[in-house]
Scaffold this motif. Structure first.
Motif, PDB file in Angstrom:
ATOM      1  N   PRO A  62       0.781  -1.242   0.000  1.00 54.05           N
ATOM      2  CA  PRO A  62       0.000   0.000   0.000  1.00 54.05           C
ATOM      3  C   PRO A  62       0.809   1.288   0.000  1.00 54.05           C
ATOM      4  CG  PRO A  62       0.090  -0.873   2.214  1.00 54.05           C
ATOM      5  CD  PRO A  62       0.835  -1.849   1.341  1.00 54.05           C
ATOM      6  N   PHE A  63       2.033   1.249  -0.516  1.00 55.58           N
ATOM      7  CA  PHE A  63       2.844   2.461  -0.590  1.00 55.58           C
ATOM      8  C   PHE A  63       3.904   2.285  -1.668  1.00 55.58           C
ATOM      9  CE2 PHE A  63       3.860   0.163   3.477  1.00 55.58           C
ATOM     10  CZ  PHE A  63       4.837  -0.656   2.970  1.00 55.58           C
ATOM     11  N   THR A  64       4.398   3.403  -2.175  1.00 61.47           N
ATOM     12  CA  THR A  64       5.531   3.371  -3.096  1.00 61.47           C
ATOM     13  C   THR A  64       6.806   3.204  -2.281  1.00 61.47           C
ATOM     14  OG1 THR A  64       5.923   5.753  -3.003  1.00 61.47           O
ATOM     15  CG2 THR A  64       4.310   4.950  -4.634  1.00 61.47           C
ATOM     16  N   ASP A  65       7.910   2.936  -2.958  1.00 65.05           N
ATOM     17  CA  ASP A  65       9.186   2.831  -2.248  1.00 65.05           C
ATOM     18  C   ASP A  65       9.540   4.147  -1.565  1.00 65.05           C
ATOM     19  OD1 ASP A  65       9.256   0.290  -3.238  1.00 65.05           O
ATOM     20  OD2 ASP A  65      10.989   0.589  -4.555  1.00 65.05           O
ATOM     21  N   ASP A  66       9.290   5.260  -2.235  1.00 68.92           N
ATOM     22  CA  ASP A  66       9.589   6.564  -1.639  1.00 68.92           C
ATOM     23  C   ASP A  66       8.729   6.811  -0.403  1.00 68.92           C
ATOM     24  OD1 ASP A  66      11.507   7.107  -3.535  1.00 68.92           O
ATOM     25  OD2 ASP A  66      10.205   8.374  -4.771  1.00 68.92           O
ATOM     26  N   GLU A  67       7.467   6.417  -0.472  1.00 65.51           N
ATOM     27  CA  GLU A  67       6.585   6.579   0.696  1.00 65.51           C
ATOM     28  C   GLU A  67       7.045   5.701   1.849  1.00 65.51           C
ATOM     29  OE1 GLU A  67       2.393   7.707  -1.566  1.00 65.51           O
ATOM     30  OE2 GLU A  67       2.933   5.596  -1.221  1.00 65.51           O
ATOM     31  N   LEU A  68       7.462   4.475   1.553  1.00 62.88           N
ATOM     32  CA  LEU A  68       7.964   3.590   2.602  1.00 62.88           C
ATOM     33  C   LEU A  68       9.208   4.180   3.249  1.00 62.88           C
ATOM     34  CD1 LEU A  68       8.113   1.010   4.250  1.00 62.88           C
ATOM     35  CD2 LEU A  68       9.240  -0.108   2.301  1.00 62.88           C
TER      36      LEU A  68
END
Length: 285
Positions: A62-68
């Motif tokens: 439920p997230f992009t790598d950048d969001e993680l």
């Protein structure tokens, strides 16, 4: 500190529903990361493996790598480690749903980020090595829960580690259904024969460890050949050296298996050279 679906709190305040399928059925995946000089080490590789695990169980991340990366950074900042390195565990589950295996019953995945101060093994483990034990617990068959999935369901590894701990060992070495060596309960396994470093291929039922992957690169950097090969009990017992690798422990020399010394019974020159090469690589970033 623990970040549950975007809410950061102290560990005793962190909660997740008992109807979460990660709790009910062990349906979830995870990654363990660490920092060097406050920076996440090889985040891109961990994110890649997380997504591969998710794909193998049809789980939406439920997230992009950048969001993680941002969520992890925020959780580390809230933990206030005062210059200490961070241990980071990221978990993603199917989420809250009905008491059923039907994927349509889950509305959205849950995610958790746990951050605490990294506790590294004591120096004497690296200076004097560790003992491992061959255990009876068989590594998951690839046709059941594929070992390539870094799953939250760790019963297989837990039973293997517990059996090893009962024997006073640092970790337990597991075999696959064919009797081939695979990996340790909490780490990847390597041996040294005739100055060549050998590790079981992924096809034997091995989790593709990030540190395992880097050992091939470090070997090229320091002039040591590292390659995959099917290994059996006698290969370990007759090895000149052996070691295990993991994200939080780097490279730990193995000096005995089932009370029998490996090589000279002390950490070998190749293991020590690879450990130094790995630390040079890790601390250079």
């Amino acid at each position: 500190m623990v970040n549950v679906n975007g809410r950061i709190s102290h560990e005793h305040e962190a909660v997740i529903s008992v109807f979460d399928h990660g709790f009910l059925y062990g349906e979830g995946i995870y990654e363990t990361l660490r920092t060097y000089s406050g920076c996440l080490f090889r985040f891109d590789r961990h994110a890649r493996r997380l997504r591969n695990s998710a794909r193998m169980i049809e789980l939406v991340v439920p997230f992009t790598d950048d969001e993680l990366a941002r969520h992890i950074s925020e959780t580390i900042a809230a933990t206030k480690l005062s210059g200490k390195e961070a241990y980071v565990r990221v978990l993603v589950t199917r989420g809250v749903g009905e008491l059923t295996y039907d994927l349509k019953a889950m509305v959205k995945p849950s995610w958790v980020i746990i951050v605490k101060a990294l506790v590294e093994p004591p120096i004497h483990i690296y200076e004097h090595g560790c003992k491992v034990a061959l255990v009876d617990i068989v590594r998951n068959h690839p046709g059941s829960v594929n070992p390539m999935i870094k799953s939250n369901n760790l019963m297989n590894q837990a039973l293997a580690a517990q059996q090893a701990f009962e024997q006073g060992a640092f970790d337990g070495v597991m075999r696959n259904f064919r009797g081939e060596l695979t990996e340790c309960a909490t780490s990847n396994l390597f041996i040294v024969r005739k100055d060549v470093v050998l590790t079981p291929p992924l096809e034997c039922g091995v989790l593709p460890g990030i540190t395992r992957e880097l050992i091939f690169e470090v070997g090229r950097n320091v002039g040591i050949e590292v390659r995959e090969r099917i290994l059996r009990d006698h290969d370990l017992f007759n090895a000149e050296e052996a070691f295990l690798t993991s994200t939080t422990r780097e490279l730990v020399p193995i000096v005995a298996v089932n009370q029998q010394p490996i090589g000279s019974g002390r950490p070998g020159a190749i293991s020590c050279k690879l450990l130094k090469g790995f630390r040079d690589l890790a601390r250079a970033r």
